[in-house]
Design a protein around this motif. Structure first.
Motif, PDB file in Angstrom:
ATOM      1  N   SER A  41     -10.146   5.020   6.538  1.00 48.29           N
ATOM      2  CA  SER A  41      -9.251   3.586   5.936  1.00 48.29           C
ATOM      3  C   SER A  41      -8.244   4.027   4.839  1.00 48.29           C
ATOM      4  CB  SER A  41      -9.733   2.951   5.671  1.00 48.29           C
ATOM      5  OG  SER A  41     -10.884   2.316   7.335  1.00 48.29           O
ATOM      6  N   ARG A  64      -6.773  -2.401   2.842  1.00 50.43           N
ATOM      7  CA  ARG A  64      -7.325  -3.420   3.138  1.00 50.43           C
ATOM      8  C   ARG A  64      -7.867  -4.197   4.084  1.00 50.43           C
ATOM      9  NH1 ARG A  64      -3.289  -3.958  -1.150  1.00 50.43           N
ATOM     10  NH2 ARG A  64      -1.707  -5.461   0.247  1.00 50.43           N
ATOM     11  N   ASP A  65      -8.546  -4.930   3.931  1.00 49.20           N
ATOM     12  CA  ASP A  65      -8.855  -5.504   5.159  1.00 49.20           C
ATOM     13  C   ASP A  65      -7.767  -7.030   6.100  1.00 49.20           C
ATOM     14  OD1 ASP A  65     -10.623  -5.794   7.479  1.00 49.20           O
ATOM     15  OD2 ASP A  65     -12.698  -6.404   6.765  1.00 49.20           O
ATOM     16  N   ASP A  88      -3.889   5.447  -0.952  1.00 50.92           N
ATOM     17  CA  ASP A  88      -4.975   3.826  -1.516  1.00 50.92           C
ATOM     18  C   ASP A  88      -5.543   3.667  -0.538  1.00 50.92           C
ATOM     19  OD1 ASP A  88      -3.103   3.539  -3.548  1.00 50.92           O
ATOM     20  OD2 ASP A  88      -1.929   1.989  -2.774  1.00 50.92           O
ATOM     21  N   ARG A  89      -6.757   2.535  -0.341  1.00 49.18           N
ATOM     22  CA  ARG A  89      -7.710   2.931   0.977  1.00 49.18           C
ATOM     23  C   ARG A  89      -6.697   1.300   1.321  1.00 49.18           C
ATOM     24  NH1 ARG A  89     -12.444   3.416   2.061  1.00 49.18           N
ATOM     25  NH2 ARG A  89     -12.578   4.508   0.902  1.00 49.18           N
ATOM     26  N   LEU A 101       0.754  -1.504  -0.242  1.00 51.53           N
ATOM     27  CA  LEU A 101      -0.484  -0.544   0.245  1.00 51.53           C
ATOM     28  C   LEU A 101       0.709   1.381   0.156  1.00 51.53           C
ATOM     29  CD1 LEU A 101      -2.942  -1.285   2.760  1.00 51.53           C
ATOM     30  CD2 LEU A 101      -2.727  -1.083   0.630  1.00 51.53           C
ATOM     31  N   SER A 117      -1.828 -10.968   8.256  1.00 50.83           N
ATOM     32  CA  SER A 117      -2.638 -10.537   7.129  1.00 50.83           C
ATOM     33  C   SER A 117      -2.182  -9.031   7.215  1.00 50.83           C
ATOM     34  CB  SER A 117      -4.125 -11.216   7.488  1.00 50.83           C
ATOM     35  OG  SER A 117      -4.823 -10.706   8.469  1.00 50.83           O
ATOM     36  N   GLY A 132       0.396  -6.358   3.774  1.00 48.26           N
ATOM     37  CA  GLY A 132      -0.094  -4.965   2.988  1.00 48.26           C
ATOM     38  C   GLY A 132       0.914  -4.088   3.223  1.00 48.26           C
TER      39      GLY A 132
END
Length: 257
Positions: free
Chosen positions: A218, A103-104, A100-101, A96, A194, A198
């Motif tokens: 976010s 990510r979950d 950028d948004r 990222l 996880s 990112g």
């Protein structure tokens, strides 16, 4: 309970001042001796015999005396092993960037709750990814910012900013580290990487340090990631620097004089 020293087998103890040096030349973070920095916005360098740069740290880890100890502690759970990469420094596609948004992700709080990025929406959040696998296995350059955030966290809270320290390890190891450091702000485990995947590059297969500031929607508004190199941008920003970034990005949240 007094904070335990993390100097241990690898890192120089703050209780020992090298001959010919003065105590004011050094800083103590979790019992580890660092060379005092002229720039409070950056993590200080480790103090090691003869050398004060990051090359010296790598040399200490590579010695025959310490390599077997490190190897014995490097066994990782399967969910970590499947993400390992063979390259020495891996940028990882899809990292990222600002704009950028986010990510979950799913991370685990100290009380066992699973927390996602959606749980932080509605107010800005500082995500601190540190290279810590446990109380006795960590990169020493993760320690100063982690420790100093203990004193600075109240200022972020005062501005309505959430802070999350995220460690790429199992929940029990993350809890043990937080207890050893006596951390009172939120510490999360990221056992499946996880979240850190990112944001962080990899060095020797493991995630490096990274710091991101996301707004209430976010969106990434600030991004720093270690490049893993001795001559590059590899030292994490200290909380005082992050507080300056927060006030620059969200001036309406800064306390009024």
């Amino acid at each position: 309970m007094a904070q335990r020293s993390l100097a241990g087998h690898f890192w120089p103890s703050a209780d020992v001042i090298p001959e010919g040096s003065r105590p004011e030349e050094f800083e103590n973070f979790a019992g580890i001796r660092y060379r005092r920095s002229d720039n409070p916005n950056k993590t200080p360098h480790m103090d090691v015999p003869q050398r004060t740069d990051k090359n010296a740290v790598s040399m200490r880890l590579a010695t025959r005396e310490q390599a077997p100890v490190l190897s014995a502690r490097m066994a990782l759970p399967l969910q970590n092993m499947i993400h390992l990469t063979p390259s020495s420094v891996s940028p990882r596609p899809g990292l990222l960037e600002v704009g950028d948004r986010g990510r979950d992700f799913n991370i685990i709080a100290a009380d066992g709750r699973t927390v996602s990025l959606a749980d932080f929406r509605g107010k800005p959040v500082v995500l601190m990814f540190m290279r810590v696998l446990g109380e006795s296995l960590f990169c020493p350059y993760s320690i100063p910012a982690t420790a100093r955030m203990q004193d600075t966290h109240a200022e972020f809270t005062r501005r309505g900013i959430a802070v999350a320290l995220i460690l790429p390890t199992m929940p029990d190891r993350a809890r043990a580290f937080a207890e050893a450091m006596e951390l009172k702000y939120p510490v999360y485990a990221d056992p499946e990487w996880s979240a850190c995947s990112g944001y962080a590059r990899r060095l020797s297969m493991l995630p490096l340090q990274a710091t991101a500031i996301l707004d209430g929607e976010s969106i990434v508004r600030y991004m720093w990631r270690s490049d893993g190199g001795p001559g590059g941008d590899s030292l994490p920003p200290m909380p005082c620097s992050l507080l300056q970034e927060v006030d620059r990005l969200f001036p309406n949240l800064a306390p009024r004089a």
